[in-house]
Design a protein around this motif. Structure first.
Motif, PDB file in Angstrom:
ATOM      1  N   GLY A 391      -0.339 -13.352 -22.955  1.00  0.00           N
ATOM      2  CA  GLY A 391      -0.214 -14.514 -23.817  1.00  0.00           C
ATOM      3  C   GLY A 391      -1.129 -15.642 -23.393  1.00  0.00           C
ATOM      4  O   GLY A 391      -1.983 -15.492 -22.499  1.00  0.00           O
ATOM      5  N   ALA A 392      -0.974 -16.792 -24.032  1.00  0.00           N
ATOM      6  CA  ALA A 392      -1.853 -17.939 -23.791  1.00  0.00           C
ATOM      7  C   ALA A 392      -1.829 -18.354 -22.322  1.00  0.00           C
ATOM      8  O   ALA A 392      -0.767 -18.508 -21.724  1.00  0.00           O
ATOM      9  CB  ALA A 392      -1.421 -19.116 -24.672  1.00  0.00           C
ATOM     10  N   GLY A 393      -3.012 -18.510 -21.747  1.00  0.00           N
ATOM     11  CA  GLY A 393      -3.144 -18.959 -20.366  1.00  0.00           C
ATOM     12  C   GLY A 393      -3.196 -17.859 -19.340  1.00  0.00           C
ATOM     13  O   GLY A 393      -3.614 -18.093 -18.197  1.00  0.00           O
ATOM     14  N   SER A 394      -2.803 -16.646 -19.689  1.00  0.00           N
ATOM     15  CA  SER A 394      -2.774 -15.551 -18.719  1.00  0.00           C
ATOM     16  C   SER A 394      -4.176 -15.135 -18.287  1.00  0.00           C
ATOM     17  O   SER A 394      -4.422 -14.829 -17.113  1.00  0.00           O
ATOM     18  CB  SER A 394      -2.028 -14.349 -19.308  1.00  0.00           C
ATOM     19  N   GLY A 395      -5.103 -15.108 -19.249  1.00  0.00           N
ATOM     20  CA  GLY A 395      -6.480 -14.764 -18.901  1.00  0.00           C
ATOM     21  C   GLY A 395      -7.099 -15.790 -17.974  1.00  0.00           C
ATOM     22  O   GLY A 395      -7.832 -15.451 -17.027  1.00  0.00           O
ATOM     23  N   ILE A 396      -6.819 -17.062 -18.221  1.00  0.00           N
ATOM     24  CA  ILE A 396      -7.318 -18.116 -17.338  1.00  0.00           C
ATOM     25  C   ILE A 396      -6.733 -17.929 -15.941  1.00  0.00           C
ATOM     26  O   ILE A 396      -7.429 -18.088 -14.930  1.00  0.00           O
ATOM     27  CB  ILE A 396      -6.958 -19.505 -17.891  1.00  0.00           C
ATOM     28  N   ALA A 397      -5.447 -17.584 -15.862  1.00  0.00           N
ATOM     29  CA  ALA A 397      -4.802 -17.376 -14.572  1.00  0.00           C
ATOM     30  C   ALA A 397      -5.457 -16.229 -13.804  1.00  0.00           C
ATOM     31  O   ALA A 397      -5.643 -16.309 -12.580  1.00  0.00           O
ATOM     32  CB  ALA A 397      -3.317 -17.096 -14.769  1.00  0.00           C
ATOM     33  N   LEU A 398      -5.818 -15.161 -14.501  1.00  0.00           N
ATOM     34  CA  LEU A 398      -6.474 -14.025 -13.850  1.00  0.00           C
ATOM     35  C   LEU A 398      -7.833 -14.442 -13.291  1.00  0.00           C
ATOM     36  O   LEU A 398      -8.167 -14.110 -12.140  1.00  0.00           O
ATOM     37  CB  LEU A 398      -6.640 -12.876 -14.844  1.00  0.00           C
ATOM     38  N   LEU A 399      -8.609 -15.147 -14.077  1.00  0.00           N
ATOM     39  CA  LEU A 399      -9.919 -15.612 -13.611  1.00  0.00           C
ATOM     40  C   LEU A 399      -9.756 -16.531 -12.408  1.00  0.00           C
ATOM     41  O   LEU A 399     -10.531 -16.450 -11.441  1.00  0.00           O
ATOM     42  CB  LEU A 399     -10.640 -16.332 -14.753  1.00  0.00           C
ATOM     43  N   TYR A 400      -8.754 -17.396 -12.440  1.00  0.00           N
ATOM     44  CA  TYR A 400      -8.484 -18.306 -11.332  1.00  0.00           C
ATOM     45  C   TYR A 400      -8.158 -17.506 -10.064  1.00  0.00           C
ATOM     46  O   TYR A 400      -8.641 -17.838  -8.965  1.00  0.00           O
ATOM     47  CB  TYR A 400      -7.312 -19.214 -11.702  1.00  0.00           C
ATOM     48  N   ALA A 401      -7.351 -16.469 -10.197  1.00  0.00           N
ATOM     49  CA  ALA A 401      -6.977 -15.661  -9.039  1.00  0.00           C
ATOM     50  C   ALA A 401      -8.184 -14.924  -8.456  1.00  0.00           C
ATOM     51  O   ALA A 401      -8.324 -14.803  -7.233  1.00  0.00           O
ATOM     52  CB  ALA A 401      -5.891 -14.660  -9.444  1.00  0.00           C
ATOM     53  N   ILE A 402      -9.064 -14.438  -9.320  1.00  0.00           N
ATOM     54  CA  ILE A 402     -10.277 -13.750  -8.843  1.00  0.00           C
ATOM     55  C   ILE A 402     -11.142 -14.713  -8.032  1.00  0.00           C
ATOM     56  O   ILE A 402     -11.681 -14.369  -6.971  1.00  0.00           O
ATOM     57  CB  ILE A 402     -11.067 -13.166 -10.034  1.00  0.00           C
ATOM     58  N   ASN A 403     -11.290 -15.931  -8.523  1.00  0.00           N
ATOM     59  CA  ASN A 403     -12.057 -16.940  -7.782  1.00  0.00           C
ATOM     60  C   ASN A 403     -11.437 -17.215  -6.413  1.00  0.00           C
ATOM     61  O   ASN A 403     -12.140 -17.419  -5.419  1.00  0.00           O
ATOM     62  CB  ASN A 403     -12.117 -18.246  -8.575  1.00  0.00           C
ATOM     63  N   ALA A 404     -10.108 -17.246  -6.368  1.00  0.00           N
ATOM     64  CA  ALA A 404      -9.415 -17.512  -5.108  1.00  0.00           C
ATOM     65  C   ALA A 404      -9.718 -16.429  -4.070  1.00  0.00           C
ATOM     66  O   ALA A 404      -9.957 -16.723  -2.894  1.00  0.00           O
ATOM     67  CB  ALA A 404      -7.913 -17.602  -5.353  1.00  0.00           C
ATOM     68  N   VAL A 405      -9.724 -15.175  -4.507  1.00  0.00           N
ATOM     69  CA  VAL A 405     -10.067 -14.081  -3.592  1.00  0.00           C
ATOM     70  C   VAL A 405     -11.490 -14.257  -3.076  1.00  0.00           C
ATOM     71  O   VAL A 405     -11.784 -14.034  -1.889  1.00  0.00           O
ATOM     72  CB  VAL A 405      -9.904 -12.719  -4.295  1.00  0.00           C
ATOM     73  N   GLY A 406     -12.397 -14.689  -3.951  1.00  0.00           N
ATOM     74  CA  GLY A 406     -13.776 -14.932  -3.535  1.00  0.00           C
ATOM     75  C   GLY A 406     -13.874 -16.007  -2.471  1.00  0.00           C
ATOM     76  O   GLY A 406     -14.665 -15.893  -1.514  1.00  0.00           O
ATOM     77  N   ILE A 407     -13.078 -17.073  -2.577  1.00  0.00           N
ATOM     78  CA  ILE A 407     -13.092 -18.150  -1.580  1.00  0.00           C
ATOM     79  C   ILE A 407     -12.601 -17.634  -0.229  1.00  0.00           C
ATOM     80  O   ILE A 407     -13.158 -17.979   0.825  1.00  0.00           O
ATOM     81  CB  ILE A 407     -12.238 -19.335  -2.064  1.00  0.00           C
ATOM     82  N   ILE A 408     -11.559 -16.816  -0.243  1.00  0.00           N
ATOM     83  CA  ILE A 408     -11.069 -16.221   1.013  1.00  0.00           C
ATOM     84  C   ILE A 408     -12.175 -15.396   1.669  1.00  0.00           C
ATOM     85  O   ILE A 408     -12.394 -15.469   2.890  1.00  0.00           O
ATOM     86  CB  ILE A 408      -9.832 -15.347   0.751  1.00  0.00           C
TER      87      ILE A 408
END
Length: 437
Positions: A391-408
């Motif tokens: 639903g709305a916002g879930s795709g943004i959340a996935l992209l945000y999580a991928i970026n977080a893994v990249g920062i780690i």
């Protein structure tokens, strides 16, 4: 530190007003478009003109009274804010007006930010550089505590005109503090180190900062590592507010509480760092900050509900002062004060390009790729959607999580990069410095 504290207090008050205006504009744009790209473009238009002006603003900072530059840039930015209020009052405000005004403010904001960044070594002793930098981060985070709540309360009642009027009141306070304190000029007798490139003509003047950085491999390695982090982190900063709005049906109160939690985390982190002084090895501080921030952002992307969002934003901001104060301590130690305008401008320009690219990428990826993938019958609905939701916002959340893994990963990999670690040698022992002064 007395002069710095007076300036800092003025900027703290002014930042509350400016953040109220930005928060109100975010709400206005979302109400008009419900588009993450539209919100991201505010920041993009703010940053793009700075790409053209950064090199020349560095020369201005090294050549012109820094106090005059601050006064001029503050007044120009205030005029743009007034324009927003007037257009809104006459119901003539359009999306392109906001983008144009953001571009104009960006030009003067570049000069202002760059000038303030070079004041620390002029008015604060060496052993307090990290502390002063951490106090500087309190400005934006403290505004994040008060501004969303105040803007959310006032915006439905007074509109953008009323919000900008408050902004002008806080601006006046900042101007009074600026007029009250003396700001020293840099000496022009200081010569660059033998391996530093010598400016000889206008083009060399404009590119001096880049050549200075390139001449020192450890500084260059720091720029590469920090740029990689900044790209992913900036994507997250652009995405998290639209994500929360989308997942809550545009609930401004929920967003305001999460932004306020972020501000509290930043303030606590900055206060703790100003008391502690940070890691003796500044590079270690950056690495710890990268990993801590990445883990926090991963929790935000995967989490659901205001509780986890608020905690995750709190801990994300808690690590931010450690990263940026440690980073700036290296630059203050390595770059002579009368070159800092041009060298910092080069680093700032790289950051602007990185952040503008991140803003555009975040909006497009969210709206065109990840959001459709996690909506009804999207191609990730039956796989990733079972974990992160649909639903709305879930795709943004996935992209945000991928970026977080990249920062780690950046934190883990940079701990093994020798040239990045070599920047440790550039930092004098704080205890030795204090004994000599």
């Amino acid at each position: 530190m007395r002069i710095f504290i007076i300036l800092w207090l003025g900027q703290l008050v002014s930042s509350v007003g400016s953040s109220m205006t930005y928060f109100a504009l975010t709400l206005w744009v979302w109400q008009q478009t419900e588009s993450a790209t539209a919100i991201a473009l505010i920041l993009v238009f703010y940053q793009l003109p700075q790409i053209a002006i950064s090199l020349f603003s560095g020369i201005l900072v090294d050549r012109i009274s820094r106090k005059r530059l601050l006064i001029f840039s503050d007044i120009a930015a205030a005029g743009c804010t007034i324009a927003v209020g007037i257009l809104a009052a006459f119901q003539a405000l359009q999306l392109w007006h906001i983008y144009l005004i953001a571009a104009i403010i960006g030009c003067f904001g570049n000069i202002q930010s760059l000038t303030y960044s070079t004041l620390v070594p002029l008015i604060v002793s060496k052993q307090h550089h990290a502390r002063a930098s951490s106090l500087g981060t309190i400005v934006s985070y403290a505004a994040g505590i008060l501004s969303p709540a105040l803007a959310g309360l006032l915006y439905p009642r007074v509109g953008l005109l009323g919000i900008t009027a408050v902004d002008m009141g806080t601006f006046a306070i900042a101007m009074v503090t600026l007029f009250l304190v003396p700001i020293p000029q840099t000496t022009r007798r200081l010569q660059p180190s033998p391996d530093s490139p010598q400016p000889q003509n206008p083009w060399q003047e404009a590119t001096f900062g880049f050549r200075y950085i390139a001449a020192q491999p450890s500084l260059l390695a720091m720029v590469v590592v920090m740029s990689s982090f900044a790209f992913l982190h900036q994507m997250g900063e652009v995405l998290y507010q639209p994500m929360i709005l989308a997942r809550t049906g545009g609930n401004a109160q929920t967003l305001g509480l999460v932004v306020a939690a972020s501000g509290i985390g930043g303030v606590i982190g900055a206060i703790a760092l100003s008391i502690w002084g940070g890691f003796r090895h500044r590079i270690s501080g950056m690495i710890v900050g990268f990993i801590g921030m990445g883990v926090s952002e991963l929790a935000l992307g995967l989490g659901r509900g205001i509780g986890i969002w608020a905690i995750a934003r709190f801990t994300t901001s808690l690590h931010s002062p450690l990263i940026f104060s440690s980073y700036m301590a290296v630059w203050y130690a390595k770059v002579p004060p009368n070159f800092q305008g041009r060298v910092f401008a080069a680093d700032y320009l790289i950051g602007i390009v990185i952040e503008a690219s991140a803003g555009i990428s975040a909006g497009l990826l969210a709206d065109q790729v990840f959001e459709p993938a996690l909506r009804a019958e999207g191609w990730l609905t039956t796989t990733v959607g079972t974990v992160i939701g649909t639903g709305a916002g879930s795709g943004i959340a996935l992209l945000y999580a991928i970026n977080a893994v990249g920062i780690i990963m950046i934190g883990l990999v940079s701990s093994r990069v020798k040239r990045f670690q070599d920047a440790e040698a550039l930092i004098p022992d704080p205890e030795v410095d204090e004994g000599l002064m």
